[in-house]
Each structure stands twice: as structure tokens, then as C-alpha cells.
Design a protein around this motif. Structure first.
Motif, mmCIF file in Angstrom:
data_model
loop_
_atom_site.group_PDB
_atom_site.id
_atom_site.type_symbol
_atom_site.label_atom_id
_atom_site.label_comp_id
_atom_site.label_asym_id
_atom_site.label_seq_id
_atom_site.Cartn_x
_atom_site.Cartn_y
_atom_site.Cartn_z
ATOM 1 N N ASP A 161 24.341 -10.658 -14.072
ATOM 2 C CA ASP A 161 23.366 -9.138 -12.578
ATOM 3 C C ASP A 161 22.105 -10.744 -12.380
ATOM 4 N N SER A 196 20.132 -10.304 -9.395
ATOM 5 C CA SER A 196 18.751 -9.561 -8.595
ATOM 6 C C SER A 196 18.163 -9.269 -8.639
ATOM 7 N N SER A 210 32.772 -16.697 1.489
ATOM 8 C CA SER A 210 32.039 -15.357 0.481
ATOM 9 C C SER A 210 30.440 -15.141 0.127
ATOM 10 N N ALA A 211 30.117 -14.608 0.551
ATOM 11 C CA ALA A 211 28.465 -15.141 0.655
ATOM 12 C C ALA A 211 27.832 -14.788 -0.946
ATOM 13 N N ASP A 212 28.787 -13.664 -1.636
ATOM 14 C CA ASP A 212 27.925 -13.224 -2.921
ATOM 15 C C ASP A 212 28.265 -14.676 -3.661
ATOM 16 N N LYS A 213 29.597 -15.548 -3.289
ATOM 17 C CA LYS A 213 29.339 -16.512 -4.482
ATOM 18 C C LYS A 213 29.336 -17.729 -4.043
ATOM 19 N N THR A 214 28.538 -17.990 -2.451
ATOM 20 C CA THR A 214 27.839 -19.162 -2.291
ATOM 21 C C THR A 214 26.312 -19.634 -2.606
ATOM 22 N N GLU A 215 26.234 -20.559 -3.381
ATOM 23 C CA GLU A 215 25.044 -20.933 -4.183
ATOM 24 C C GLU A 215 24.223 -21.985 -3.238
ATOM 25 N N LYS A 226 37.092 -16.863 0.322
ATOM 26 C CA LYS A 226 37.511 -15.196 -0.090
ATOM 27 C C LYS A 226 39.047 -15.564 0.131
ATOM 28 N N SER A 277 30.553 -23.460 -2.581
ATOM 29 C CA SER A 277 31.149 -21.772 -1.879
ATOM 30 C C SER A 277 32.457 -22.320 -2.392
ATOM 31 N N ARG A 295 29.841 -11.466 -15.573
ATOM 32 C CA ARG A 295 28.553 -11.721 -15.257
ATOM 33 C C ARG A 295 27.365 -11.280 -15.066
#
Length: 427
Positions: A58, A60, A305-310, A150, A147, A56
Motif C-alpha cells: 500500500d 498511498s 486502469s487508473a490505479d495501475k498507471t505509473e 482493464k 499503463s 502488493r
């Protein structure tokens, strides 16, 4: 095309397990006998780990142009557990018995359009994503929250699953046979295939059929070696049995009701495909939706999953719908202007093409042939417009259904790319 299920529920299975495969007659005599099911001794599930490499981008640092952003490589491991043939026959039968009352339950709770995963008649990923993107396009000003739950199957609460079964079946207590099935899903035990192979002395890559000659003696040896691992937790159901999918949906009954109620109350839309949750809400309800999603998840023992929430905010500007970022859903992306294949989906397609071309070139090389002489028929069938049931045909079908789609344009050079990969021997 898959064979029709006998009796509406039984499909013969021929995988290797501790026991022999069942015929419909023997499966029926066991699974259709409530007393036999209630006293049945379920065998340990055979476990193996399915690993997939994931790539994927990055994101950031969004000041870096997308094409120049670094790639993050990770490995996703999933515990897959599959039941013995006798146990699988019971699970098939009880999944069949659960199907009709669960469908009635969804209709009675206005959840028929909300729960879209693991259900027949709802179409493919293409249809589900197309419906979601069309809804976004029609609404104009809307916030889309996508979302991921997890560790979905490992997080399913046993008590909530039991409550769900009682509600769906319309009973105050589970009958002895249903309780036996429920308990086998929650208090299951696992036996790792490689450990079993070491104990029984066979090659795990070429296992015998069945895996052992005498089940009781083999299980005794496994117990002595402490290779049979029980599930001591008050959560988790195995992923891989014929009953797992619908049981997971049933266990989400209160989660689905709460979020559907919230969405309907604010004029929004709620959709859930397995562990993928989508909420479409008016812009002023964005924070309320985030808070409600967190509250409902915590109440059901689940974690988002916070990192997978759009979160994508769509709005109308000069008669055109624009978004502050695209929303990804079920393998596709939508930004208000166009629908595309998700970058990771497209990358996976070309990566598989690379591996296949490399393998074909190696095969040609072993026969003393040049790369240009590589046998191409299978490659054309699996990766190009010349095949019928492949990723390209799937994408072409998606292009006709998605709003404002440019998917076909994304793949316009796929044939030239394949030829180039063949010439370079998959490099």
C-alpha cells in the motif's frame, strides 16, 4: 522442449472436453477444408475460473518507510475458456494462416518493434524489459508512462476485430470460412465445468475422458438446465483458445497505429505487451501523451486502469540519471540507477518457496522424520542455483541483460533462506 507442430500448425492436445482428441490426419481433413469450416458447428467452450491471490504494498502514504507499509491482499479471477478438440484444431490452423499477413501488416505500419506480446522472435520478458530500460537509460531526460488495459479480453470490440481481420487479410469482406471462425470467437457460448459435472453426474476434480458419452444428448440436458451461457455483448473474445492471442493483437490494430504515430511524432517510443502499454516521451509531452492514451483507449472501447498507471520522470543530474519514482515493467523495476526484480515478483518467489518447504516438511513428518531430514532434492532443483530452469536461473539471466542490474544481489541469500524455511517447516 515442446514437440514441433505438425504441418507447421497442429499440436496434439489431450485435455478433457466434450469430444475426443484429434490426430493430425483428422484435424487436417477438417481445418484445411474451407467449406467444412464454414459449416462447422462450434461446441460450447468449457469454462473455469482461475484465481490467484495477489499481494502488493500500500503506497498511498509515502511518508511511511517502504518496509513498514501495509500489504494489500486481493484475489484476481480470470475466466479461462477452452475449445473442444475439433474447434481447437480449426483455431490452430487459422492462427497459422493469420500469422504471416499480420507480421507483414506490422512491418508495413512500422509496428514491428511496438507490438511485442504473443509474437515469436521477440525474446522473453527479460529481453523486452531490458530493451525498454536501456532505451530509458540512453535518453536521459524522459518520462515513462506504464499503463494497464482493464479487462483486456472482455473489452475487445467485435466490430474492430472484424475490421482488423479484413485489413490484415487484405479483403473487403471475410470469406465464409473466416466469417465462421470470427463468429465463433465473438458469439461464443460457455459451459461451466462444475455445472456440467452436476448435470452429468461426475466429479469435476476427476472428470471422465471425454467429459460426456453422447455430445448431443448432454447438450440437450445442459440447454434444459440453462447451463449453456451465450455471449450477448458486442465485445469480448474468449481467453484460452489457440486463436485468442493473435486475434487480440489484430483487434488492437487501430490502437497500436494511433499511439505509434503519436510516439513517432514527438520523438518517443511506444510498446505494447498484451494489455501492458508503455510510452516513453520527452518531458514536455507528458500531458499530451496521457491525453492521447485516454483518447485512443476510448475510441477503441477500452479503459485504462487508473490505479495501475505509473508515471516515472527521469532526468540527468550531475551526470547521473535519477527518477522521481521507479518504473515497473514486465516484472522488473528501473529507477535510473539500478534494475531490480519487482517487489511483488520477489515476494511471490519466496512465498512459493515457503509453500513448497511446508509441503515437503509435512511429507517428512508423516514418515516420522525431523525437518532436517526433509527430502530436499526437488526444493533445490525448483528454487536454487542448483536447478537449471527455475526462477533463480531466470533471474540470473535477467541480471546479465538488464542495465545497471542488482538482481543477483537481491537473491544472494536465497539458499540460506530456503534452508531456514526447511528447518522451520515452512513457517
Amino acid at each position: 522442449m515442446r514437440d514441433e507442430k505438425q504441418g507447421g500448425w497442429f499440436r496434439a492436445r489431450t485435455y478433457r472436453h466434450l469430444d475426443y482428441p484429434k490426430t493430425f490426419k483428422s484435424a487436417k481433413s477438417l481445418a484445411c477444408n474451407a467449406q467444412a469450416v464454414a459449416t462447422h458447428q462450434f461446441l460450447p467452450l468449457i469454462r473455469f475460473v482461475e484465481e490467484r491471490r495477489r499481494f502488493r504494498t500500500d503506497n498511498s502514504d509515502r511518508t511511511i518507510p517502504r518496509r513498514k507499509r501495509p500489504t494489500i491482499v486481493s484475489t484476481k479471477a480470470r475466466d479461462i475458456r477452452y475449445a473442444s478438440h475439433a474447434d481447437a484444431a480449426i483455431y490452430q490452423r487459422y492462427a497459422y494462416l493469420l500469422h504471416k499477413p499480420y507480421e507483414q501488416f506490422l512491418r508495413s505500419k512500422q509496428l514491428d518493434d511496438a507490438v511485442i506480446g504473443y509474437r515469436s522472435g521477440k525474446g522473453s520478458n527479460v529481453d523486452m524489459a531490458a530493451d525498454a530500460f536501456t532505451e530509458i537509460a540512453l535518453r536521459g531526460n524522459v518520462v515513462a508512462i506504464c499503463s494497464d488495459i482493464k479487462d483486456f479480453f472482455p473489452s475487445i470490440s467485435h466490430s474492430i476485430l472484424k475490421q482488423g481481420l479484413q485489413r490484415v487479410l487484405g479483403v473487403p469482406l471475410l470469406s465464409p470460412d473466416w466469417y465462421s471462425v470470427y463468429r465463433s470467437l465473438t458469439k461464443f457460448s460457455s459451459l461451466d465445468l462444475e455445472q456440467l459435472a452436476r448435470i452429468e453426474g461426475f466429479n469435476p476434480k476427476k472428470p471422465p475422458f471425454p467429459l460426456v458419452k453422447d455430445i448431443n444428448q448432454a447438450l440437450d440436458r445442459c440447454r434444459i438446465a440453462k447451463a449453456i451461457i451465450p455471449n450477448p455483448k458486442n465485445c469480448e473474445i474468449p481467453q484460452g483458445t489457440p486463436l485468442s492471442a493473435i486475434a487480440a493483437n489484430v483487434a488492437m490494430h487501430s490502437f497500436d497505429e494511433a499511439l505509434q504515430s503519436f510516439a513517432m511524432g514527438c520523438g518517443g517510443v511506444y510498446r505494447r505487451y498484451s494489455d501492458d502499454v508503455l510510452l516513453l516521451v520527452p518531458p514536455e509531452k507528458e500531458q499530451d501523451a496521457i491525453d492521447e492514451l485516454s483518447r485512443v483507449s476510448n475510441a477503441n472501447g477500452l479503459t485504462i486502469s487508473a490505479d495501475k498507471t505509473e508515471i516515472a520522470r527521469f532526468k540527468l543530474s550531475s551526470g547521473r540519471q535519477i527518477a522521481d519514482r521507479p518504473i515497473s515493467y514486465l516484472g522488473f523495476c528501473f529507477d535510473g540507477q539500478t534494475t531490480t526484480l519487482r517487489p511483488s515478483t520477489l515476494s511471490r518467489y519466496y512465498r512459493r518457496m515457503t509453500y513448497a518447504a511446508r509441503g515437503a516438511a509435512r511429507g517428512a513428518g508423516k514418515k516420522g522424520k525431523a525437518a532436517s531430514e526433509t527430502f530436499k532434492r526437488r526444493l533445490y532443483r525448483d528454487f536454487t542455483h542448483l536447478g537449471r530452469r527455475n526462477f533463480y536461473s531466470y533471474s540470473k539471466r535477467a541480471d546479465t541483460k538488464m542495465p545497471r542490474s542488482v538482481i543477483k544481489r537481491q537473491l544472494r541469500k536465497h539458499f540460506q533462506i530456503l534452508l531456514r524455511k526447511i528447518e522451520s517447516r515452512g513457517k
